[in-house]
Design a protein around this motif. Structure first.
Motif, short mmCIF file in Angstrom:
data_model
loop_
_atom_site.label_atom_id
_atom_site.label_comp_id
_atom_site.label_asym_id
_atom_site.label_seq_id
_atom_site.Cartn_x
_atom_site.Cartn_y
_atom_site.Cartn_z
N UNK A 1 -2.49 -16.63 -14.44
CA UNK A 1 -3.47 -17.52 -15.09
C UNK A 1 -3.93 -16.93 -16.42
N UNK A 2 -4.15 -15.63 -16.45
CA UNK A 2 -4.55 -14.97 -17.70
C UNK A 2 -3.50 -15.22 -18.79
N UNK B 1 15.68 -29.57 -16.20
CA UNK B 1 14.82 -30.74 -16.43
C UNK B 1 13.50 -30.70 -15.67
N UNK B 2 13.61 -30.47 -14.37
CA UNK B 2 12.40 -30.54 -13.56
C UNK B 2 11.41 -29.45 -13.95
N UNK B 3 11.93 -28.27 -14.22
CA UNK B 3 11.06 -27.16 -14.61
C UNK B 3 10.33 -27.54 -15.90
N UNK B 4 11.09 -28.05 -16.89
CA UNK B 4 10.49 -28.37 -18.19
C UNK B 4 9.47 -29.50 -18.05
N UNK B 5 9.81 -30.49 -17.23
CA UNK B 5 8.90 -31.62 -17.04
C UNK B 5 7.54 -31.12 -16.51
N UNK B 6 7.57 -30.25 -15.52
CA UNK B 6 6.32 -29.76 -14.94
C UNK B 6 5.57 -28.83 -15.90
N UNK B 7 6.34 -28.05 -16.68
CA UNK B 7 5.69 -27.18 -17.67
C UNK B 7 4.96 -28.05 -18.71
N UNK B 8 5.62 -29.14 -19.09
CA UNK B 8 5.03 -30.01 -20.12
C UNK B 8 3.80 -30.76 -19.62
N UNK B 9 3.69 -30.91 -18.28
CA UNK B 9 2.46 -31.51 -17.78
C UNK B 9 1.48 -30.41 -17.32
N UNK B 10 1.60 -29.25 -17.97
CA UNK B 10 0.61 -28.18 -17.85
C UNK B 10 0.58 -27.45 -16.50
N UNK B 11 1.70 -27.51 -15.76
CA UNK B 11 1.74 -26.77 -14.49
C UNK B 11 2.28 -25.36 -14.68
N UNK B 12 1.83 -24.45 -13.83
CA UNK B 12 2.57 -23.22 -13.61
C UNK B 12 3.66 -23.59 -12.62
N UNK C 1 0.49 -19.50 -23.07
CA UNK C 1 1.91 -19.46 -22.74
C UNK C 1 2.27 -20.47 -21.65
N UNK C 2 3.53 -20.88 -21.66
CA UNK C 2 4.05 -21.68 -20.55
C UNK C 2 4.62 -20.71 -19.52
N UNK C 3 4.21 -20.90 -18.26
CA UNK C 3 4.54 -19.89 -17.24
C UNK C 3 5.44 -20.42 -16.13
N UNK C 4 6.55 -19.70 -15.91
CA UNK C 4 7.40 -19.94 -14.75
C UNK C 4 7.38 -18.66 -13.93
N UNK C 5 7.16 -18.79 -12.63
CA UNK C 5 7.06 -17.59 -11.78
C UNK C 5 8.11 -17.66 -10.69
N UNK D 1 -6.57 -22.57 -6.82
CA UNK D 1 -7.93 -22.11 -6.53
C UNK D 1 -8.63 -21.59 -7.78
N UNK D 2 -7.83 -21.08 -8.73
CA UNK D 2 -8.41 -20.58 -9.98
C UNK D 2 -8.56 -21.69 -11.02
N UNK D 3 -8.34 -22.91 -10.60
CA UNK D 3 -8.60 -24.05 -11.48
C UNK D 3 -7.44 -24.45 -12.37
N UNK D 4 -6.20 -24.02 -12.02
CA UNK D 4 -5.04 -24.41 -12.82
C UNK D 4 -4.05 -25.20 -12.00
N UNK D 5 -3.26 -26.04 -12.69
CA UNK D 5 -2.25 -26.80 -11.97
C UNK D 5 -1.04 -25.91 -11.69
#
Ligand code: ASP
Ligand code: MG
Length: 402
Positions: free
Chosen positions: A27-28, A119-130, A34-38, A87-91
């Motif tokens: 989250x930090x 595609x799917x990863x980028x789509x979710x990143x673009x809608x502000x998800x981790x 940054x756009x985050x993929x974990x 829980x930390x308030x992020x999607x």
């Protein structure tokens, strides 16, 4: 703003407290823009305990069903981390490998990644998800779950990084980087700030256990820098990057492997047998560390292999069956190998100084090999730690202070 892939190993996500620490770190990084993929591993110890459970009900668990079972650990980490980030308030959203289109070969338990659709990863990143992805798994062309071999989550992380053209792949673990030697054996070992892909591949192949070897091969192929670092101190670790040009031979690290055996076949009438022997080793995916062959004074062919001790006896029986009993097969157990790794190490000066160390300490090498990036010495296992310290002293500490 950067596109970052962070991979967390088993110890980094092993319990609730660790997962929450990881969630905070992710989250930090996201809040910094940054756009985050974990990519996550199974909680520490879980893959081992799943294998044990399988062995309780089947004497030789393998193939498809084992992969269905082993893929579960990573799913637990992924879902829990996603919840902890929410829980930390992020999607956040978790996906299994197959759900994000990680396509693999159908070699169950040791599959190779063929393709990842971004595609799917980028789509979710673009809608502000981790975006959180299970490491170590994908699906074959028929949709069967496959796993990538032990330690395979590193490879998932690099492959995902390549698929989405990430700026950075960070691999978080319980050590704070790559060391000039195993610090448990060599107390003066130091952290290496940067190492090249070639050197890292050599180190992994010669005993360093920090990174899945295939992940480094993949990173080299796609030119992706890896930052290996600690999920406990969060300090800068070691960068694994493209090869730098160096004029002077330099030893980056000393690695070792124990539990090896040397299998020698002597008195071969011709070298036609060698292809049969190679087929046996190939069919069983035996990891051959070194090979040497030659003619002995009586004109017979002779060949030696260095391999894992636990495979040596089994393999020698197979070879004996194949060649009939007239051949001479000799197996020497309790060996280890110490290697100096670095670009340009095949200099006469370095080889000379190792020979001097061996002579002065009465250590007899049983096999030796050199390449552009490594010098390896096979010795009795009881001499491994000593030789490692001596080589570290001579080839790393002395040259640093020079
Ligand atoms: N959980 C798998 C293993 O223990 C994969 C990984 O952690 O990289 O081997
Ligand atoms: Mg690992």
């Amino acid at each position: 703003m950067a596109l970052i892939v962070q991979k967390f190993g088993g110890t980094s996500v092993k319990d609730t407290e660790r997962l929450q620490e990881v969630a905070k770190w992710v989250v930090k990084n996201k809040e910094e823009g940054n756009k985050m993929v974990v990519v996550v591993s199974a909680p520490g110890g879980m893959t081992d305990s799943l294998i044990k459970r399988a062995e309780e009900v089947n004497s030789n668990p393998q193939g498809r069903e084992l992969d269905v079972l082993l893929s579960v650990g990573e799913q637990i980490s992924a879902a829990l981390l996603s919840m902890a980030i929410e829980q930390l308030g992020h999607k956040a959203i978790s996906f299994t490998g197959p759900q994000v289109g990680i396509k693999t070969t159908n070699d169950f338990n040791n599959a190779k990644i063929l393709d990842i659709s971004p595609e799917k990863i980028m789509e979710k990143l673009n809608s502000d998800h981790v975006v959180i992805i299970t490491g170590f798994q994908g699906a074959d062309e028929n949709g069967n779950i496959t796993t990538l071999g032990r330690g395979g989550s590193d490879t998932t992380a690099v492959a995902v990084g390549a698929a989405i053209s990430a700026d950075q792949v960070e691999i978080y673990t319980d050590v704070d980087g790559i060391y000039t030697a195993d610090p448990r054996v060599v107390k003066n070992a130091g952290k290496i700030p940067q190492v090249s892909f070639t050197e890292m591949i050599e180190m992994a192949g010669k005993g360093a256990k920090v990174l899945h070897c295939r992940s480094v091969e993949l990173a080299a192929k796609y030119g992706i820098d890896i930052h290996l670092r600690s999920a406990f101190t969060w300090e800068e670790g070691t960068w694994v990057k493209g090869d730098e040009k160096m004029e002077k031979a330099m030893v980056r690290g000393i690695t070792h492997v124990k539990g090896l055996a040397k299998l020698t076949i002597t008195q071969l009438e011709s070298n036609n047998y060698l292809s049969d022997v190679m087929d046996i080793l190939e069919d069983r995916e035996i990891d051959i560390r070194l090979v040497s062959q030659g003619l002995n004074p009586s004109g017979h062919f002779e060949i030696s292999f260095l391999l894992e001790e636990k495979e040596a006896v089994r393999v020698s029986k197979l070879i004996q069956e194949k060649l009939g009993n007239k051949e001479n097969i000799d197996v020497k157990l309790n060996l280890g190998m110490v290697s100096a790794i670095g670009i340009g190490v095949r200099s006469n000066r370095l080889q000379g100084s190792v020979m001097r160390i061996l002579n002065n300490n009465g250590i007899k090498p049983k096999m030796m090999s050199s390449s552009e990036t490594s010098l390896s010495y096979v010795v009795a296992e009881e001499n491994v730690d000593k030789l490692k310290r001596l080589m570290h002293d001579e080839l790393i500490e002395k040259s640093l202070s020079a």
